[in-house]
Write an enzyme that holds these catalytic residues in place. Structure first.
Site, short mmCIF file in Angstrom:
data_model
loop_
_atom_site.label_atom_id
_atom_site.label_comp_id
_atom_site.label_asym_id
_atom_site.label_seq_id
_atom_site.Cartn_x
_atom_site.Cartn_y
_atom_site.Cartn_z
CE LYS A 18 2.44 -10.18 1.11
NZ LYS A 18 2.83 -8.84 0.57
N PRO A 103 -7.51 -7.40 6.01
CG PRO A 103 -7.21 -5.25 6.85
CD PRO A 103 -6.68 -6.65 6.97
CG HIS A 104 -10.03 -7.44 -0.77
ND1 HIS A 104 -9.42 -8.55 -1.34
CD2 HIS A 104 -10.51 -6.72 -1.81
CE1 HIS A 104 -9.54 -8.49 -2.65
NE2 HIS A 104 -10.19 -7.39 -2.96
N GLY A 105 -7.12 -5.97 -0.20
CA GLY A 105 -6.45 -4.87 -0.88
C GLY A 105 -5.48 -4.12 0.00
CB ALA A 106 -4.39 -4.50 3.35
N GLY A 107 -2.23 -5.49 0.80
CA GLY A 107 -0.84 -5.91 0.60
C GLY A 107 -0.34 -6.87 1.66
CG LEU A 108 -1.58 -6.82 5.29
CD1 LEU A 108 -2.56 -6.64 6.44
CD2 LEU A 108 -0.15 -6.62 5.78
CB SER A 112 -1.83 -15.41 -1.31
OG SER A 112 -1.95 -14.69 -2.52
CG ASP A 146 1.31 -13.76 -2.48
OD1 ASP A 146 0.49 -14.39 -3.19
OD2 ASP A 146 1.00 -12.77 -1.81
#
EC number: 2.7.1.148
Length: 296
Positions: A18, A103-108, A112, A146
């Site tokens: 997302k 990617p981890h820690g990307a805000g995507l 979740s 989320d």
């Protein structure tokens, strides 16, 4: 010769990500969560892939991951499985392989979304133990704010801590998003703490929410009547100026709007024409960071 059990079902499931078309952060609650007003937009790329092999009888979950560091009991796939089992008693024996591309820690929202796919998979097979949509969303919320959105699976405005969802049409049919994923990683807890700390300081007047290239007349690109906005940009771009430069680059390459997603580090641009988006993607990937094109 030893015999090995055969799965009764093998399933391959895509896991979408997302972006946030808008993310306004309100006050911090006593429980540590913040009130937010956000517009979630699901994207088909980048996407994880879950391969699930279900065996006869009860059991537990065995998780393998393309990133071995994520093969832990704290992985949201495992936590979702065990939370669902505790809530319903349905605990099939599963072998799960997670191919990690978000990617981890990307805000995507990759973790979740992984959890939401696991919850939906279990609920679809739990027969009389299956939870109602309301109860499944409530269970999801205990795992992450989320995750209920990923269960919903359509563009939506979220308020509260993210649990109150209203499906909404962003009016972007036929557009494309280009998602750029720099190497930087932004911890969500740090971003919220930094934002809270910045708000305790005297504020400069006239905060600039401009997200387009129209500097001359300050026209802000709007989605369903509200300017694209992310309150985290001020603190995240200050700590990681290269992310601000990615946003500027997207706008220079023709994006109608660009924004940090979530707490970052991913930055995305919205393009009216696929041809322009494809050219921007080629220019961006040639300069280093991973980038993805997602039709809307």
């Amino acid at each position: 010769m030893a015999s090995f059990p055969c799965p009764i079902e093998e399933t391959l499931l895509p896991v979408p990500c997302k972006v946030n078309l808008r993310l306004a952060v309100g006050a911090r609650r006593p429980n540590g969560y913040h009130d937010i007003d956000t517009f979630f937009l699901p994207l088909p790329e980048p996407a994880d892939v879950l391969r699930l092999r279900r065996f006869d009888g009860p059991g537990d979950i065995d998780l393998q991951c393309s990133d071995p560091e994520l093969e832990t009991d704290d992985n949201l796939v495992v936590r979702a499985y065990r939370a669902y089992a505790a809530a319903t008693g349905y605990a099939p024996r599963l072998e799960v392989h997670l191919a990690k591309h978000i990617p981890h820690g990307a805000g995507l929202g990759g973790g979740s979304s992984d959890a939401a796919v696991m919850l939906r998979y279990l609920n679809d097979r739990a027969d009389e133990a299956a939870l109602s949509p309301v109860d499944l969303a409530a269970l999801a919320l205990t795992l992450g704010a989320d995750i209920p959105f990923f269960l919903l699976g359509v563009p939506a405005v979220a308020t509260g801590v993210g649990e109150t969802l209203i499906p909404a049409d962003p009016g972007l049919a036929g557009w494309c998003a280009v998602v750029v994923c720099p190497e930087a990683r932004v911890k969500t807890a740090w971003a919220y703490a930094a934002l809270d700390a910045s708000r305790a300081l005297p504020q400069k007047p006239g905060a600039n929410l401009l997200t387009t290239a129209f500097d001359a007349n300050k026209r802000a690109f709007c989605v369903t009547g509200a300017p694209m906005r992310n309150d985290f940009e001020s603190v995240v771009f200050a700590a990681h100026p290269e992310l601000g430069r990615v946003k500027e680059r997207l706008l220079a390459l023709g994006a109608a709007g660009a924004l940090l997603s979530g707490t970052g580090s991913a930055v995305f641009g919205l393009f009216r024409k696929r041809q322009t988006a494809t050219l921007a993607l080629a220019m961006l990937t040639g300069s280093g960071p991973r980038a993805y094109l997602a039709p809307l």
